[in-house]
Design a protein around this motif. Structure first.
Motif, PDB file in Angstrom:
ATOM      1  N   ARG A 245       0.828  -1.209   0.000  1.00 49.82           N
ATOM      2  CA  ARG A 245       0.000   0.000   0.000  1.00 49.82           C
ATOM      3  C   ARG A 245       0.862   1.259   0.000  1.00 49.82           C
ATOM      4  NH1 ARG A 245      -3.583   2.859  -2.024  1.00 49.82           N
ATOM      5  NH2 ARG A 245      -4.472   4.459  -0.682  1.00 49.82           N
ATOM      6  N   VAL A 249       0.917   4.198  -3.059  1.00 48.80           N
ATOM      7  CA  VAL A 249       0.724   5.644  -2.888  1.00 48.80           C
ATOM      8  C   VAL A 249       1.889   6.416  -3.497  1.00 48.80           C
ATOM      9  CG1 VAL A 249       0.533   7.502  -1.204  1.00 48.80           C
ATOM     10  CG2 VAL A 249      -0.731   5.368  -0.850  1.00 48.80           C
ATOM     11  N   PHE A 338      -5.704   7.934  -9.607  1.00 47.89           N
ATOM     12  CA  PHE A 338      -6.345   8.590  -8.473  1.00 47.89           C
ATOM     13  C   PHE A 338      -7.128   7.583  -7.632  1.00 47.89           C
ATOM     14  CE2 PHE A 338      -5.667  11.987 -11.551  1.00 47.89           C
ATOM     15  CZ  PHE A 338      -5.080  12.964 -10.752  1.00 47.89           C
ATOM     16  N   SER A 339      -7.622   6.516  -8.276  1.00 46.15           N
ATOM     17  CA  SER A 339      -8.276   5.439  -7.523  1.00 46.15           C
ATOM     18  C   SER A 339      -7.265   4.648  -6.705  1.00 46.15           C
ATOM     19  CB  SER A 339      -9.005   4.494  -8.490  1.00 46.15           C
ATOM     20  OG  SER A 339     -10.064   5.156  -9.154  1.00 46.15           O
ATOM     21  N   LEU A 341      -4.684   6.115  -5.257  1.00 44.29           N
ATOM     22  CA  LEU A 341      -4.441   6.973  -4.094  1.00 44.29           C
ATOM     23  C   LEU A 341      -5.509   6.799  -3.017  1.00 44.29           C
ATOM     24  CD1 LEU A 341      -3.234  10.387  -5.619  1.00 44.29           C
ATOM     25  CD2 LEU A 341      -1.875   8.629  -4.474  1.00 44.29           C
ATOM     26  N   ASN A 342      -6.771   6.674  -3.425  1.00 45.04           N
ATOM     27  CA  ASN A 342      -7.828   6.567  -2.409  1.00 45.04           C
ATOM     28  C   ASN A 342      -8.054   5.140  -1.923  1.00 45.04           C
ATOM     29  OD1 ASN A 342      -9.523   5.211  -4.256  1.00 45.04           O
ATOM     30  ND2 ASN A 342     -10.534   7.096  -4.901  1.00 45.04           N
ATOM     31  N   GLY A 343      -7.284   4.183  -2.448  1.00 43.60           N
ATOM     32  CA  GLY A 343      -7.322   2.825  -1.915  1.00 43.60           C
ATOM     33  C   GLY A 343      -8.262   1.864  -2.607  1.00 43.60           C
ATOM     34  N   ASP A 344      -8.983   2.316  -3.637  1.00 44.89           N
ATOM     35  CA  ASP A 344      -9.865   1.395  -4.364  1.00 44.89           C
ATOM     36  C   ASP A 344      -9.077   0.434  -5.248  1.00 44.89           C
ATOM     37  OD1 ASP A 344     -12.248   2.367  -3.320  1.00 44.89           O
ATOM     38  OD2 ASP A 344     -12.394   3.960  -4.814  1.00 44.89           O
TER      39      ASP A 344
END
Length: 436
Positions: A245, A249, A338-339, A341-344
């Motif tokens: 993770r 990022v 960007f998905s 970055l938000n963890g999806d």
């Protein structure tokens, strides 16, 4: 691939320092010039396919490999000639003839010898006996039929394996992969153990699939295997999960900054072509089947799904002219960073599918939902090993690679997928569906 890359690295390192020692009378060690030579050689070799098995379409595979090696040598020359500030030796008058040319010639010869030796070793493969049930045998024969001739010629699938083992004499040598056997049959287990006592290689049938096919047929996955098998280290809360993770990022931030100009130019071209929206939003299934939204640069016409959701096809008329370009270079996928970055999403993992299509796939493909045990990604093992899929058959094949990734996921495999993805993108490969 690793063996060849390591051999090339050692060859260039040794050649560079020996020539330096003869010309300048000192051992240079690991210098900027040496690092540049190694990086250039390995990068060009990988992107040109030197570290991959020869293609069945190559009429003269040895000539093709020699040409690719020459390409790597020429790339080293071009880098040094074009960037002389990276190359520092005392004898500036003779550095090209007296240093650079001997270096690439030595590296060319040593690399060619190493590749020939690796080819010779790789052809000395084990003879496999696969002891399988009738159901397993049916699946395996179809899987093996999709492989090259070498694999089929050294593998025998048997449903009467115990009788065959009895017929082998003491000097016979083969490796054995064992599938389902009758738990009540002590005779079967005794025969297999006796073979193992002789020092023969005996493994479970699913392990053979991993080692030889690099995938796991979904029809062969059993509950016992999921519970007992090693691996599956990339689980939520584990240290590997946290490290992955963190890498996602950092990697996503770097890629967003690096590709922002590409996304901007692509967005302008999309708008200029038909004055439609630049982005396209879809619902996908993520970790544990949770729904989330992804954004892509629009590569199809505005009303592409007016007749409902459809599989993509080769020469799909819904794809715009700009869409073909950005699909070939995978630029349309960049907003999904960007998905990440938000963890999806993760950078590496099974590609998320649309829930509407998944309903059909879950009915047609055994164990399909197992792919939800891990966070989906922008690229994955299935994407770098199998062409773009647009059918239930293709989805089943990709699931077999996803199951392999599920059990073997780790930093080393993620790194391999990353460099394979770079090669696919650089060659604009894998962006078209298979021929129907």
């Amino acid at each position: 691939m690793v063996a060849l890359a390591a051999w090339d690295t050692l060859s260039i390192y040794t050649s560079y320092n020996l020539i330096y020692l003869l010309r300048i009378e000192r051992w240079e060690g690991l210098s900027d010039g040496l690092i540049t030579a190694i990086a250039t050689w390995l990068s060009v070799s990988y992107l040109a396919g030197r570290y991959s098995p020869p293609s069945d379409n190559d009429r003269y595979p040895r000539t093709v490999q020699l040409a690719k090696t020459a390409l790597a040598a020429l790339a080293v020359i071009a880098v040094f000639v074009g960037h002389t500030w990276l190359y520092q030796v005392a004898d500036a008058q003779t550095r090209f003839r007296g240093f650079l040319i001997p270096l690439v010639l030595s590296a060319y010869c040593l690399s060619t010898i190493g590749q020939a030796a690796q080819t010779t070793i790789s052809t000395r493969r084990r003879y496999w006996l696969l002891l399988a049930s009738e159901q397993e045998a049916d699946v395996l024969l179809k899987e093996i039929a999709a492989e090259d001739y070498q694999l089929r010629s050294r593998t025998t699938v048997l449903t009467d394996g115990i009788t065959t083992l009895d017929s082998l004499n003491e000097k016979s040598s083969c490796s054995i992969a064992v599938g389902k056997i009758d738990k009540s049959s002590d005779v079967e287990r005794e025969r297999i153990l006796r073979f193992r006592e002789r020092g023969e290689y005996v493994i479970p049938l699913l392990n053979w699939c991993e080692q030889e096919l690099h995938r796991i047929p979904p029809e062969m996955v059993l509950t016992d295997w999921l519970i007992q098998a090693e691996g599956f280290a990339l689980r939520p809360g584990s240290s590997s999960w946290r490290i992955k993770r963190f890498g996602d990022v950092i990697g996503a931030l770097i890629l967003i900054l690096a590709t922002a100009p590409l996304m901007l130019i692509a967005g302008i071209l999309i708008w200029l072509e038909d004055r439609g929206p630049v982005f396209y939003r879809q619902t996908r299934s993520g970790l544990y089947g949770r729904k989330f939204k992804i954004w892509k640069l629009r590569s199809m016409s505005v009303n592409a799904e007016r007749l409902g959701i459809q599989w993509a096809s080769r020469g799909d008329p819904r794809v715009t002219r700009v869409g073909r370009l950005i699909r070939a270079a995978r630029i349309d996928e960049l907003p999904q960073l960007f998905s990440v970055l938000n963890g999806d999403l993760s950078l590496i993992g099974p590609r998320p599918e649309r829930p509407e299509i998944e309903k059909e796939l879950e009915k047609a493909i055994p164990n399909y939902r197992l792919r939800h045990w891990i966070r989906p990604g922008l690229s994955g093992w299935a994407q770098v090993c199998y062409p773009y899929g647009a059918s239930i058959k293709d989805s089943r094949a990709k699931l077999s690679y996803d199951l392999y990734y599920l059990r073997n996921a780790g930093l080393a495999l993620d790194f391999l997928i990353t460099i394979k993805t770079m090669r696919l993108v650089s060659g604009a490969k894998g962006s078209l569906p298979l021929e129907s």
